[in-house]
Design a protein around this motif. Structure first.
Motif, mmCIF file in Angstrom:
data_model
loop_
_atom_site.group_PDB
_atom_site.id
_atom_site.type_symbol
_atom_site.label_atom_id
_atom_site.label_comp_id
_atom_site.label_asym_id
_atom_site.label_seq_id
_atom_site.Cartn_x
_atom_site.Cartn_y
_atom_site.Cartn_z
ATOM 1 N N PRO A 80 0.788 -1.242 0.000
ATOM 2 C CA PRO A 80 0.000 0.000 0.000
ATOM 3 C C PRO A 80 0.817 1.288 0.000
ATOM 4 N N ASP A 81 2.063 1.235 0.374
ATOM 5 C CA ASP A 81 2.869 2.448 0.459
ATOM 6 C C ASP A 81 3.752 2.677 -0.766
ATOM 7 N N ILE A 82 3.541 1.928 -1.836
ATOM 8 C CA ILE A 82 4.384 2.041 -3.019
ATOM 9 C C ILE A 82 4.115 3.357 -3.755
ATOM 10 N N SER A 83 5.144 3.916 -4.341
ATOM 11 C CA SER A 83 5.003 5.152 -5.115
ATOM 12 C C SER A 83 4.538 4.818 -6.534
ATOM 13 N N ALA A 84 4.039 5.828 -7.222
ATOM 14 C CA ALA A 84 3.617 5.654 -8.614
ATOM 15 C C ALA A 84 4.805 5.206 -9.469
ATOM 16 N N GLU A 85 5.952 5.811 -9.243
ATOM 17 C CA GLU A 85 7.154 5.474 -10.011
ATOM 18 C C GLU A 85 7.530 4.001 -9.830
ATOM 19 N N ASN A 86 7.504 3.511 -8.605
ATOM 20 C CA ASN A 86 7.850 2.108 -8.356
ATOM 21 C C ASN A 86 6.789 1.154 -8.897
ATOM 22 N N LEU A 87 5.516 1.551 -8.806
ATOM 23 C CA LEU A 87 4.454 0.720 -9.366
ATOM 24 C C LEU A 87 4.617 0.586 -10.883
ATOM 25 N N MET A 88 4.946 1.700 -11.522
ATOM 26 C CA MET A 88 5.154 1.664 -12.976
ATOM 27 C C MET A 88 6.417 0.888 -13.344
ATOM 28 N N ALA A 89 7.370 0.792 -12.452
ATOM 29 C CA ALA A 89 8.572 -0.012 -12.704
ATOM 30 C C ALA A 89 8.254 -1.504 -12.579
ATOM 31 N N ILE A 90 7.438 -1.869 -11.604
ATOM 32 C CA ILE A 90 7.047 -3.272 -11.428
ATOM 33 C C ILE A 90 6.205 -3.740 -12.610
ATOM 34 N N PHE A 91 5.256 -2.904 -13.033
ATOM 35 C CA PHE A 91 4.389 -3.199 -14.175
ATOM 36 C C PHE A 91 4.811 -2.289 -15.327
ATOM 37 N N ASP A 92 6.013 -2.529 -15.833
ATOM 38 C CA ASP A 92 6.595 -1.617 -16.808
ATOM 39 C C ASP A 92 5.929 -1.706 -18.181
ATOM 40 N N LYS A 93 6.216 -0.705 -18.970
ATOM 41 C CA LYS A 93 5.608 -0.514 -20.290
ATOM 42 C C LYS A 93 5.791 -1.717 -21.217
ATOM 43 N N SER A 94 6.911 -2.410 -21.103
ATOM 44 C CA SER A 94 7.183 -3.529 -22.008
ATOM 45 C C SER A 94 6.184 -4.676 -21.860
ATOM 46 N N LEU A 95 5.477 -4.733 -20.740
ATOM 47 C CA LEU A 95 4.500 -5.803 -20.526
ATOM 48 C C LEU A 95 3.242 -5.603 -21.356
ATOM 49 N N GLN A 96 2.938 -4.372 -21.724
ATOM 50 C CA GLN A 96 1.707 -4.085 -22.454
ATOM 51 C C GLN A 96 1.979 -3.647 -23.889
ATOM 52 N N GLY A 97 2.840 -2.693 -24.036
ATOM 53 C CA GLY A 97 3.080 -2.103 -25.346
ATOM 54 C C GLY A 97 3.138 -0.594 -25.225
ATOM 55 N N SER A 98 2.659 0.110 -26.235
ATOM 56 C CA SER A 98 2.832 1.555 -26.312
ATOM 57 C C SER A 98 2.142 2.329 -25.185
ATOM 58 N N LEU A 99 1.038 1.843 -24.668
ATOM 59 C CA LEU A 99 0.322 2.573 -23.625
ATOM 60 C C LEU A 99 0.855 2.299 -22.226
ATOM 61 N N GLY A 100 1.472 1.155 -22.028
ATOM 62 C CA GLY A 100 1.956 0.781 -20.706
ATOM 63 C C GLY A 100 0.860 0.144 -19.871
ATOM 64 N N VAL A 101 1.238 -0.512 -18.804
ATOM 65 C CA VAL A 101 0.284 -1.186 -17.913
ATOM 66 C C VAL A 101 -0.359 -0.170 -16.979
ATOM 67 N N VAL A 102 0.479 0.614 -16.318
ATOM 68 C CA VAL A 102 0.037 1.602 -15.326
ATOM 69 C C VAL A 102 0.649 2.943 -15.703
ATOM 70 N N ARG A 103 -0.172 3.987 -15.654
ATOM 71 C CA ARG A 103 0.304 5.345 -15.933
ATOM 72 C C ARG A 103 -0.312 6.292 -14.918
ATOM 73 N N GLU A 104 0.328 7.423 -14.735
ATOM 74 C CA GLU A 104 -0.230 8.436 -13.847
ATOM 75 C C GLU A 104 -1.451 9.062 -14.514
ATOM 76 N N LEU A 105 -2.515 9.226 -13.740
ATOM 77 C CA LEU A 105 -3.773 9.753 -14.265
ATOM 78 C C LEU A 105 -3.583 11.123 -14.907
ATOM 79 N N ALA A 106 -2.873 12.008 -14.253
ATOM 80 C CA ALA A 106 -2.669 13.360 -14.785
ATOM 81 C C ALA A 106 -1.978 13.311 -16.149
ATOM 82 N N GLU A 107 -1.037 12.403 -16.304
ATOM 83 C CA GLU A 107 -0.308 12.278 -17.567
ATOM 84 C C GLU A 107 -1.220 11.817 -18.701
ATOM 85 N N VAL A 108 -2.033 10.778 -18.449
ATOM 86 C CA VAL A 108 -2.890 10.269 -19.535
ATOM 87 C C VAL A 108 -3.976 11.280 -19.896
ATOM 88 N N LYS A 109 -4.425 12.077 -18.934
ATOM 89 C CA LYS A 109 -5.406 13.122 -19.237
ATOM 90 C C LYS A 109 -4.821 14.149 -20.206
#
Length: 163
Positions: A80-109
């Motif tokens: 529960p205490d993980i940062s957005a940066e670390n979460l995105m590193a665990i579920f990195d972009k290469s697992l999904q493709g161009s959109l990534g698995v997890v992204r910051e809400l403000a960024e995708v908006k």
């Protein structure tokens, strides 16, 4: 992040990519299992030819994109205490493709006018990290689902595929 952590993440990424490639190859070519031939015709498909395979995580049945959301939410429950940066590193972009698995809400908006179609954005779907709100991608298919399942397995989760 320490050098050791970076090396582990790189190895996990490579393993995930290889497992995903194997899953794609298995789905495209005939596989002989227990002397019984199976082919791509044995996949779960709807009338349009779309793969409709379902998955079980913690006793609940999911389609591909909801499975990914459930995996990320489960990981957040365990960390529960993980940062957005670390979460995105665990579920990195290469697992999904161009959109990534997890992204910051403000960024995708900012990046996507149709972000609400590409990412889970309802109130109960937004991932609250210790630093920023994140969203999970909805774009999953036979070509990339194997990689996220492999990562879930590496993280100690059991995902069962239903045919």
């Amino acid at each position: 992040m320490m050098n050791y952590d970076r090396i582990i993440l790189e190895l996990l990424d490579r393993i995930s990519k290889l497992e995903g490639e194997v899953a794609v190859l298995k789905s495209k070519f005939e596989v002989i299992d227990d002397n019984e031939e199976k082919s791509i015709d044995d996949l779960s498909v709807d009338s349009s030819g779309r793969d409709t395979t379902k998955y079980i995580l913690d006793g609940k049945k999911y389609g591909k994109n909801r499975l990914v959301l459930a995996i990320v939410k489960k990981y957040m429950t365990q960390n529960p205490d993980i940062s957005a940066e670390n979460l995105m590193a665990i579920f990195d972009k290469s697992l999904q493709g161009s959109l990534g698995v997890v992204r910051e809400l403000a960024e995708v908006k900012k990046l996507y006018s149709d972000y609400h179609r590409r990412f889970f954005t309802s109130h109960d779907e937004i991932i609250n990290t210790s630093t920023n709100d994140c969203v999970v991608c909805t774009q999953w298919g036979i070509g990339n689902i194997g990689q996220i399942i492999a990562r879930a397995t590496q993280l100690g989760m059991e995902v069962v595929e239903l045919k």
